[in-house]
Scaffold this motif. Structure first.
Motif, PDB file in Angstrom:
ATOM      1  N   LYS A 156      34.524  48.005  44.945  1.00 57.75           N
ATOM      2  CA  LYS A 156      34.537  46.993  46.012  1.00 57.75           C
ATOM      3  C   LYS A 156      35.453  47.389  47.168  1.00 57.75           C
ATOM      4  O   LYS A 156      35.093  47.226  48.338  1.00 57.75           O
ATOM      5  CB  LYS A 156      35.009  45.652  45.424  1.00 57.75           C
ATOM      6  CG  LYS A 156      34.995  44.480  46.409  1.00 57.75           C
ATOM      7  CD  LYS A 156      33.589  44.023  46.691  1.00 57.75           C
ATOM      8  CE  LYS A 156      33.570  42.681  47.403  1.00 57.75           C
ATOM      9  NZ  LYS A 156      34.177  42.731  48.746  1.00 57.75           N
ATOM     10  N   MET A 157      36.635  47.919  46.846  1.00 55.11           N
ATOM     11  CA  MET A 157      37.631  48.169  47.889  1.00 55.11           C
ATOM     12  C   MET A 157      37.528  49.560  48.492  1.00 55.11           C
ATOM     13  O   MET A 157      37.955  49.755  49.643  1.00 55.11           O
ATOM     14  CB  MET A 157      39.036  47.953  47.324  1.00 55.11           C
ATOM     15  CG  MET A 157      39.290  46.536  46.850  1.00 55.11           C
ATOM     16  SD  MET A 157      41.018  46.204  46.490  1.00 55.11           S
ATOM     17  CE  MET A 157      41.742  46.269  48.127  1.00 55.11           C
ATOM     18  N   ASN A 195      36.295  41.806  55.711  1.00 57.84           N
ATOM     19  CA  ASN A 195      36.120  41.724  54.257  1.00 57.84           C
ATOM     20  C   ASN A 195      37.431  41.708  53.485  1.00 57.84           C
ATOM     21  O   ASN A 195      37.402  41.665  52.251  1.00 57.84           O
ATOM     22  CB  ASN A 195      35.278  42.917  53.770  1.00 57.84           C
ATOM     23  CG  ASN A 195      33.811  42.769  54.098  1.00 57.84           C
ATOM     24  OD1 ASN A 195      33.084  42.030  53.459  1.00 57.84           O
ATOM     25  ND2 ASN A 195      33.374  43.471  55.126  1.00 57.84           N
ATOM     26  N   ASN A 199      37.956  40.575  49.628  1.00 58.24           N
ATOM     27  CA  ASN A 199      38.425  41.495  48.592  1.00 58.24           C
ATOM     28  C   ASN A 199      39.590  40.905  47.806  1.00 58.24           C
ATOM     29  O   ASN A 199      39.704  41.119  46.596  1.00 58.24           O
ATOM     30  CB  ASN A 199      38.843  42.822  49.221  1.00 58.24           C
ATOM     31  CG  ASN A 199      37.672  43.612  49.770  1.00 58.24           C
ATOM     32  OD1 ASN A 199      36.533  43.413  49.358  1.00 58.24           O
ATOM     33  ND2 ASN A 199      37.927  44.506  50.702  1.00 58.24           N
ATOM     34  N   GLU A 329      27.301  43.855  47.416  1.00 55.49           N
ATOM     35  CA  GLU A 329      28.523  43.044  47.424  1.00 55.49           C
ATOM     36  C   GLU A 329      28.257  41.644  46.881  1.00 55.49           C
ATOM     37  O   GLU A 329      29.052  41.111  46.102  1.00 55.49           O
ATOM     38  CB  GLU A 329      29.085  42.961  48.846  1.00 55.49           C
ATOM     39  CG  GLU A 329      29.823  44.218  49.287  1.00 55.49           C
ATOM     40  CD  GLU A 329      30.537  44.021  50.597  1.00 55.49           C
ATOM     41  OE1 GLU A 329      30.256  43.009  51.294  1.00 55.49           O
ATOM     42  OE2 GLU A 329      31.378  44.873  50.948  1.00 55.49           O
TER      43      GLU A 329
END
Length: 420
Positions: A156-157, A195, A199, A329
Motif C-alpha cells: 500500500k505505501m 493518499n 494510508n 487500493e
C-alpha cells in the motif's frame, strides 16, 4: 559526524526514558512504522505538532505550524496555478487520466490540509490517550503472525506509488524524451499527499485486526481449557478447589481481555471519525478516475475501430496502470476492513461456545458481560455514515462504475452512428 553522534545519543536516551528497551520486538517494529508515519505527516505539512520527550506526549508546535502553512501555501500556489493555466488555455478538457488523477488529488490534498488543521485539538487528544504500545506488549505477538499485514503495508505505501511513478515516467518519456524522474515526481507529489491520511487509516486497521486476532487466539485457548475442565474426566481428575481457582484466574484474564477489546473497538471508531473525510474523498476520487479511465480506454479502442485512428499502446498501458491501482487500493482496503470486522465478531462466537454448566459463578458473570459488550459494540466502519467499509464495498462501487460506463458508452455510440 558530530551531529549524527548527538542524534544517536538523543534517540538512545529517548528509548531509555520511555522504556522502549523492555518492549517486545513487534512493539519496536510498530514504533518505527509510527515514527516514519509521523515524520511523513510533518514533512507533508499535515501535522503541526511534535513529540515532547520530557512531557511524554505530542504537543502543538508553533514552528511546525509555520512550516506546515508554508508547505501547504507553496503546494497550493504551484499546482493551482498549473490548473488555472490549463483552464485558461482551454486544454483542461483535453487532459489524459494521469493529469486528471494528479489534479483531483491536488484538490483532495488541499481539503485534507484544512480539515486536519481544523481538528488538530482532537487529533492531539486522540494520540496522547491511545494505549497502543501497552496493548501490543500485553499480547505475545510474533513477527511471523503478522507477516501478511507487513506485506500489505509495503504494497500500500510503497508498491502502489512505485507503480504509478514508473507508469508516469514511462508515459512522459514517450511524449517528451527529455523528461526525467523530476517531472514524474511533480505528478506524484499530489497523489502521495492525497493518499497519506488514507494510508494512516489503513495502518490503523491492520494494527486493530492483529490485536483482535490475538484476542481470539487467547479466547480459543481459554475455550479449550474451560470445556475440558467441565468434562466428566476433567471433573474426576481435578478437585473442586483447583477448578474454582482456575476459573477465578481465567475470569481475571477474561476481564482484562474484555477491557482490551473495548479499547481497541472504541479507538478504531475514534480514528475512523478523524480520517472519515479523507476516506470518503479518496473513495470518490477512485470511483471517478476508474470510471474516466475505463471510458478513455473505450474511446481509444472505438476510435481505432470506427475511424482507424492510430492506437497508442504506450498511452494505453500507462493509463491502464492508473486504472488498476485505484481498483486494487479499494480491494485491499475492503479486504482488510472485512478481516477486522470478522475478527471482532468472532470473539462473541467463541464466548458463546464456552460451556457454563459447571463453571464458576464469577467466570459466568465475566463471560456474559464480555459477550454483551461485543454485541453492544457491534463494530462497523462507516466513514461519515455514508458507506460501510467491508467486503461488499467493491461490488457497490464498481456496480456504480459499470452503470456510469453503460450510460457513457451508449451515448457515445449513439453519437457516432448518428453522424454516419
Amino acid at each position: 559526524m558530530r551531529f549524527l553522534k548527538a542524534a544517536t545519543r538523543r534517540i538512545r536516551f529517548s528509548w531509555q526514558t520511555l522504556g522502549v528497551c523492555s518492549w517486545s520486538l513487534i512493539s519496536k517494529v510498530v514504533l518505527v512504522c509510527v515514527s516514519i508515519t509521523v515524520l511523513q505527516n510533518n514533512l507533508y505539512g499535515l501535522l503541526p505538532c511534535r513529540f515532547s520527550i520530557s512531557r511524554r506526549k505530542f504537543v502543538f508546535s508553533k514552528s511546525m505550524a509555520i512550516y506546515c502553512f508554508m508547505v501547504a501555501t507553496i503546494f497550493g500556489i504551484y499546482y493551482v496555478n498549473h490548473m488555472w493555466k490549463e483552464y485558461a488555455s482551454g486544454q483542461l478538457g483535453q487532459l489524459d487520466i494521469i493529469q486528471i488523477y494528479c489534479y483531483v488529488n491536488t484538490i483532495a490534498a488541499l481539503l485534507n490540509y484544512v480539515t486536519q488543521w481544523a481538528i488538530m485539538g482532537d487529533i492531539l487528544h486522540f494520540v496522547n490517550n491511545l494505549p497502543l504500545f501497552s496493548t501490543i506488549n500485553y499480547f505475545d505477538i510474533t513477527l511471523m503472525s503478522v507477516r501478511r499485514s507487513v506485506i500489505f503495508v509495503l504494497i500500500k505505501m510503497f508498491g502502489f506509488p512505485l507503480m504509478l511513478q514508473l507508469a508516469a515516467l514511462f508515459y512522459q518519456k514517450h511524449k517528451q524524451t527529455e523528461l526525467s524522474w523530476m517531472h514524474s515526481s511533480i505528478t506524484m507529489i499530489p497523489i502521495l499527499l492525497g493518499n497519506q491520511l488514507n494510508n494512516c487509516f489503513f495502518g490503523g486497521i491492520l494494527i486493530a485486526h492483529g490485536l483482535f486476532m490475538h484476542i481470539n487466539k487467547v479466547l480459543r485457548q481459554m475455550l479449550a481449557e474451560v470445556n475440558r475442565l467441565q468434562t466428566p474426566l476433567g471433573m474426576f481428575l481435578h478437585k473442586p478447589y483447583y477448578r474454582m481457582q482456575r476459573f477465578c484466574d481465567l475470569a481475571d484474564q477474561l476481564d482484562e481481555l474484555a477491557r482490551k477489546y473495548t479499547q481497541i473497538a472504541n479507538f478504531s471508531r475514534k480514528y475512523l471519525v478523524l480520517t472519515s473525510f479523507s476516506l470518503v474523498l479518496s473513495l470518490a476520487i477512485n470511483l471517478f478516475t476508474t470510471t474516466l479511465a475505463c471510458y478513455m480506454q473505450y474511446q481509444s479502442i472505438a476510435d481505432y475501430v470506427f475511424i482507424e485512428e492510430a492506437y497508442d499502446v504506450t498511452k494505453a498501458l500507462s493509463h491502464f496502470v492508473f486504472l488498476l491501482v485505484p481498483f486494487l487500493e479499494i480491494i485491499l482496503m475492503a479486504r482488510v476492513s472485512q478481516q477486522e470486522l470478522n475478527e471482532a465478531k468472532e470473539a462473541g462466537d467463541l464466548l458463546q461456545r464456552m460451556n457454563m454448566e459447571h463453571a464458576d459463578v464469577r467466570f459466568k458473570e465475566v463471560a456474559d458481560a464480555f459477550w454483551l459488550e461485543v454485541c453492544t459494540i457491534n463494530l462497523k466502519l462507516m466513514p461519515m455514515g455514508l458507506l460501510e467499509l467491508d467486503g461488499s464495498v467493491v461490488n457497490k462501487l464498481y456496480s456504480t462504475v459499470a452503470g456510469f460506463l453503460l450510460f457513457l458508452i451508449q451515448n457515445d455510440l449513439n453519437f457516432r452512428f448518428s453522424i454516419k
